[in-house]
Motif scaffolding. Structure first.
Motif, PDB file in Angstrom:
ATOM      1  N   VAL A  76       0.602  -1.296   0.096  1.00 30.53           N
ATOM      2  CA  VAL A  76      -0.264   0.298  -0.359  1.00 30.53           C
ATOM      3  C   VAL A  76       0.789   1.413  -0.168  1.00 30.53           C
ATOM      4  O   VAL A  76       0.054   2.631   0.248  1.00 30.53           O
ATOM      5  CB  VAL A  76      -1.013  -0.076   0.644  1.00 30.53           C
ATOM      6  N   ARG A 101      -6.666  -3.334   3.349  1.00 25.72           N
ATOM      7  CA  ARG A 101      -5.747  -2.993   2.371  1.00 25.72           C
ATOM      8  C   ARG A 101      -6.477  -1.555   2.071  1.00 25.72           C
ATOM      9  O   ARG A 101      -5.617  -0.610   1.950  1.00 25.72           O
ATOM     10  CB  ARG A 101      -6.253  -3.691   1.383  1.00 25.72           C
ATOM     11  N   GLN A 102      -7.356  -1.051   2.007  1.00 25.80           N
ATOM     12  CA  GLN A 102      -8.219   0.040   1.422  1.00 25.80           C
ATOM     13  C   GLN A 102      -7.757   0.973   2.850  1.00 25.80           C
ATOM     14  O   GLN A 102      -7.100   2.056   2.606  1.00 25.80           O
ATOM     15  CB  GLN A 102      -9.116   0.177   1.170  1.00 25.80           C
ATOM     16  N   ARG A 148      -3.645   2.109   2.768  1.00 25.41           N
ATOM     17  CA  ARG A 148      -3.885   3.358   1.607  1.00 25.41           C
ATOM     18  C   ARG A 148      -4.418   4.352   1.925  1.00 25.41           C
ATOM     19  O   ARG A 148      -4.103   5.526   1.307  1.00 25.41           O
ATOM     20  CB  ARG A 148      -4.876   2.256   0.137  1.00 25.41           C
ATOM     21  N   ASP A 149      -5.142   4.226   2.068  1.00 29.22           N
ATOM     22  CA  ASP A 149      -6.203   5.573   2.406  1.00 29.22           C
ATOM     23  C   ASP A 149      -5.261   6.254   3.236  1.00 29.22           C
ATOM     24  O   ASP A 149      -5.282   7.299   3.326  1.00 29.22           O
ATOM     25  CB  ASP A 149      -7.595   5.276   2.798  1.00 29.22           C
ATOM     26  N   THR A 200      -2.086   8.003   1.811  1.00 29.82           N
ATOM     27  CA  THR A 200      -2.145   9.063   0.936  1.00 29.82           C
ATOM     28  C   THR A 200      -2.980   9.883   1.816  1.00 29.82           C
ATOM     29  O   THR A 200      -2.142  10.961   0.483  1.00 29.82           O
ATOM     30  CB  THR A 200      -3.578   8.760   0.219  1.00 29.82           C
TER      31      THR A 200
END
Length: 219
Positions: free
Chosen positions: A32, A192-193, A196-197, A200
């Motif tokens: 990620v 995972r999301q 990743r967020d 970011t």
């Protein structure tokens, strides 16, 4: 290390229960875009696992956490790790780390420890446990103490609170431990999301002015 943290002000502090879990956690974070990972230097199998971790996850900057003895520091050096963190203030270990060519970052809590760290040439410290002290603590030390080292907040931070600390400019970077993965399994797409967020948003915060941080859906 300071330059790298300026680009991505996040660290993960991992305490995996076995080698397989360690490999899976580091691989997930690399996938990620996570860059800085501390491995708690308390498991006897960890020094032998470092070469495989570095081979499988070359984009990650690995370091050691929970280093409290000269023996551990020697193991960190033998494993080829460039940096380590100690959860205490122990200047003798700082001297030994410099002999070994390792960047050793001490933890600080009181104004006296912060001042002593600066006097001992520490350009980076970990504020621990950060949530006990509060988001405004570090900035309030500047007037009485003067220029402060680069500060990483650690201890009790979750994803949302960590981003709030960064967004407010309270510290230079944050470290997340047991709350990083939450209740998710490693194979859960939602985890995972979530990670990743987090990456970011943290990356983008370095280019933004400090304004009130909106609620983030990271659960």
């Amino acid at each position: 290390m300071t330059t790298s943290l300026a680009r991505q002000p996040l660290l993960a502090v991992l305490r995996p229960r076995d080698p397989q879990r360690a490999l899976a956690e580091v691989a997930l974070l690399q996938s990620v875009g996570w860059r800085h990972i501390e491995l708690a230097w308390t498991a006897p199998w960890l020094p032998g696992l470092v070469p495989e971790l570095r081979e499988r996850c070359p984009q990650v900057q690995l370091g050691a956490a929970s280093v409290t003895t000269a023996r551990q520091l020697g193991q960190v050096a033998a494993a080829g790790l460039p940096y380590a963190f100690m959860p205490i203030w122990q200047p003798e270990l700082l001297l030994y780390a410099r002999e070994l060519g390792i960047t050793l970052v001490p933890s600080v809590f009181t104004p006296t420890e912060v001042y002593q760290a600066r006097c001992n040439g520490c350009t980076m410290v970990k504020l621990f446990p950060a949530t006990t002290l509060g988001v405004h603590y570090w900035s309030r030390l500047r007037a009485p103490i003067g220029p402060l080292p680069t500060c990483i907040a650690a201890g009790g931070l979750g994803p949302e609170t960590a981003l709030q600390w960064l967004h407010m400019g309270a510290v230079d970077a944050v470290a997340l431990g047991q709350q990083l993965f939450g209740h998710f399994s490693l194979g859960d797409p939602a985890l995972r999301q979530r990670l990743r967020d987090l990456v970011t948003v943290a990356n983008g915060l370095q280019a933004e002015p400090a304004v009130p941080c909106p609620p983030l859906n990271l659960e």
